[in-house]
Design a protein around this motif. Sequence first.
Motif, PDB file in Angstrom:
ATOM      1  N   LEU A 113       0.829  -1.207   0.000  1.00  0.00           N
ATOM      2  CA  LEU A 113       0.000   0.000   0.000  1.00  0.00           C
ATOM      3  C   LEU A 113       0.861   1.253   0.000  1.00  0.00           C
ATOM      4  O   LEU A 113       0.541   2.237  -0.687  1.00  0.00           O
ATOM      5  CB  LEU A 113      -0.919  -0.010   1.217  1.00  0.00           C
ATOM      6  N   ALA A 114       1.979   1.229   0.726  1.00  0.00           N
ATOM      7  CA  ALA A 114       2.866   2.391   0.770  1.00  0.00           C
ATOM      8  C   ALA A 114       3.383   2.730  -0.623  1.00  0.00           C
ATOM      9  O   ALA A 114       3.408   3.912  -1.029  1.00  0.00           O
ATOM     10  CB  ALA A 114       4.026   2.129   1.723  1.00  0.00           C
ATOM     11  N   PHE A 115       3.775   1.722  -1.382  1.00  0.00           N
ATOM     12  CA  PHE A 115       4.284   1.980  -2.736  1.00  0.00           C
ATOM     13  C   PHE A 115       3.153   2.343  -3.695  1.00  0.00           C
ATOM     14  O   PHE A 115       3.381   3.056  -4.686  1.00  0.00           O
ATOM     15  CB  PHE A 115       5.075   0.787  -3.243  1.00  0.00           C
ATOM     16  N   VAL A 116       1.953   1.862  -3.445  1.00  0.00           N
ATOM     17  CA  VAL A 116       0.806   2.304  -4.243  1.00  0.00           C
ATOM     18  C   VAL A 116       0.584   3.796  -4.044  1.00  0.00           C
ATOM     19  O   VAL A 116       0.311   4.539  -5.002  1.00  0.00           O
ATOM     20  CB  VAL A 116      -0.463   1.507  -3.855  1.00  0.00           C
ATOM     21  N   VAL A 117       0.705   4.256  -2.804  1.00  0.00           N
ATOM     22  CA  VAL A 117       0.557   5.685  -2.511  1.00  0.00           C
ATOM     23  C   VAL A 117       1.662   6.482  -3.210  1.00  0.00           C
ATOM     24  O   VAL A 117       1.413   7.552  -3.789  1.00  0.00           O
ATOM     25  CB  VAL A 117       0.588   5.928  -0.987  1.00  0.00           C
ATOM     26  N   VAL A 118       2.897   5.967  -3.172  1.00  0.00           N
ATOM     27  CA  VAL A 118       4.009   6.645  -3.859  1.00  0.00           C
ATOM     28  C   VAL A 118       3.738   6.721  -5.357  1.00  0.00           C
ATOM     29  O   VAL A 118       3.984   7.766  -5.992  1.00  0.00           O
ATOM     30  CB  VAL A 118       5.337   5.909  -3.587  1.00  0.00           C
ATOM     31  N   ALA A 119       3.215   5.646  -5.925  1.00  0.00           N
ATOM     32  CA  ALA A 119       2.887   5.649  -7.350  1.00  0.00           C
ATOM     33  C   ALA A 119       1.803   6.685  -7.664  1.00  0.00           C
ATOM     34  O   ALA A 119       1.879   7.383  -8.678  1.00  0.00           O
ATOM     35  CB  ALA A 119       2.433   4.256  -7.784  1.00  0.00           C
ATOM     36  N   VAL A 146       6.322   4.115 -12.590  1.00  0.00           N
ATOM     37  CA  VAL A 146       6.492   2.729 -13.016  1.00  0.00           C
ATOM     38  C   VAL A 146       7.231   1.919 -11.957  1.00  0.00           C
ATOM     39  O   VAL A 146       6.815   0.802 -11.603  1.00  0.00           O
ATOM     40  CB  VAL A 146       7.255   2.677 -14.358  1.00  0.00           C
ATOM     41  N   ALA A 147       8.325   2.471 -11.437  1.00  0.00           N
ATOM     42  CA  ALA A 147       9.112   1.743 -10.440  1.00  0.00           C
ATOM     43  C   ALA A 147       8.283   1.455  -9.190  1.00  0.00           C
ATOM     44  O   ALA A 147       8.326   0.344  -8.646  1.00  0.00           O
ATOM     45  CB  ALA A 147      10.357   2.549 -10.084  1.00  0.00           C
ATOM     46  N   MET A 155       5.946  -6.361  -3.501  1.00  0.00           N
ATOM     47  CA  MET A 155       5.615  -6.382  -2.076  1.00  0.00           C
ATOM     48  C   MET A 155       4.293  -7.103  -1.823  1.00  0.00           C
ATOM     49  O   MET A 155       4.122  -7.796  -0.817  1.00  0.00           O
ATOM     50  CB  MET A 155       5.528  -4.953  -1.536  1.00  0.00           C
ATOM     51  N   ALA A 156       3.363  -6.949  -2.768  1.00  0.00           N
ATOM     52  CA  ALA A 156       2.045  -7.573  -2.597  1.00  0.00           C
ATOM     53  C   ALA A 156       2.124  -9.092  -2.695  1.00  0.00           C
ATOM     54  O   ALA A 156       1.367  -9.807  -2.031  1.00  0.00           O
ATOM     55  CB  ALA A 156       1.075  -7.030  -3.645  1.00  0.00           C
ATOM     56  N   GLN A 157       3.036  -9.605  -3.528  1.00  0.00           N
ATOM     57  CA  GLN A 157       3.120 -11.054  -3.721  1.00  0.00           C
ATOM     58  C   GLN A 157       3.910 -11.772  -2.633  1.00  0.00           C
ATOM     59  O   GLN A 157       3.779 -12.990  -2.475  1.00  0.00           O
ATOM     60  CB  GLN A 157       3.786 -11.360  -5.075  1.00  0.00           C
TER      61      GLN A 157
END
Length: 224
Positions: A113-119, A146-147, A155-157
């Motif tokens: 979720l943290a990286f989804v927010v960054v995206a 993209v990164a 992270m999700a998997q």
Amino acid sequence: AVSSLLTPFFLGAAAGGVASGRVTADAQPATHAWAHPTPVLFGLLAVAVTALLGAVFLAADARRFDAPDLDGYFRRRALAALGFVSALALTTLAVTHEDAQHVWHGLTHGAGLAFVVVAALSTLATAWLLIRPSGAWSRVTAVGVVASAVIAWGMAQRPYLVPASLTVAEAAGAHTTLRWLGLVTLVAVALITPAVVLLYWLDTHGELEGLTDADLRSSASDEG
């Protein structure tokens, strides 16, 4: 042009088949693994992402070569691609709720979720920079979109390589092999990264421009 569409689509579809958990280590080849919403959406998302990066980088090059007409043309294309990426990402997130529940849970909790927010923040920053003719940092934020999305998926998997059937630890090679592979990778990164960074800096600062006829004539006269 066709290959530029097919390559990212099937790369994304392969990733989507893995993320959905249908492609397992002992699965037999079948269309069942791919003919589902998650692989198709992953494929479409990969196409949209490549279109976004291409347009953003071409717009930056157009600004560097002082071509405002091409700058505007590619910025409009980049904004359109960014819109498609955002729509497809939201659709994919919704579809994974039913089609790839492990991935959906990872994308809506913890590090994923943290990286989804960054995206999402990188998407907004990219859109804002593309609206401005002088948005020099749009390449950085577009790469960030993209990164962050790719890392969020990873992270999700976790801890699975193939969700619910094969963990990363189970798929790993022998410890000795991994140690040597890690060592070789570090050496390669140490040797290659500085050269690539220097080459990129020289190119973006116009130090690698092709020689003109006048330059060639000047060099010939100097040698004479």
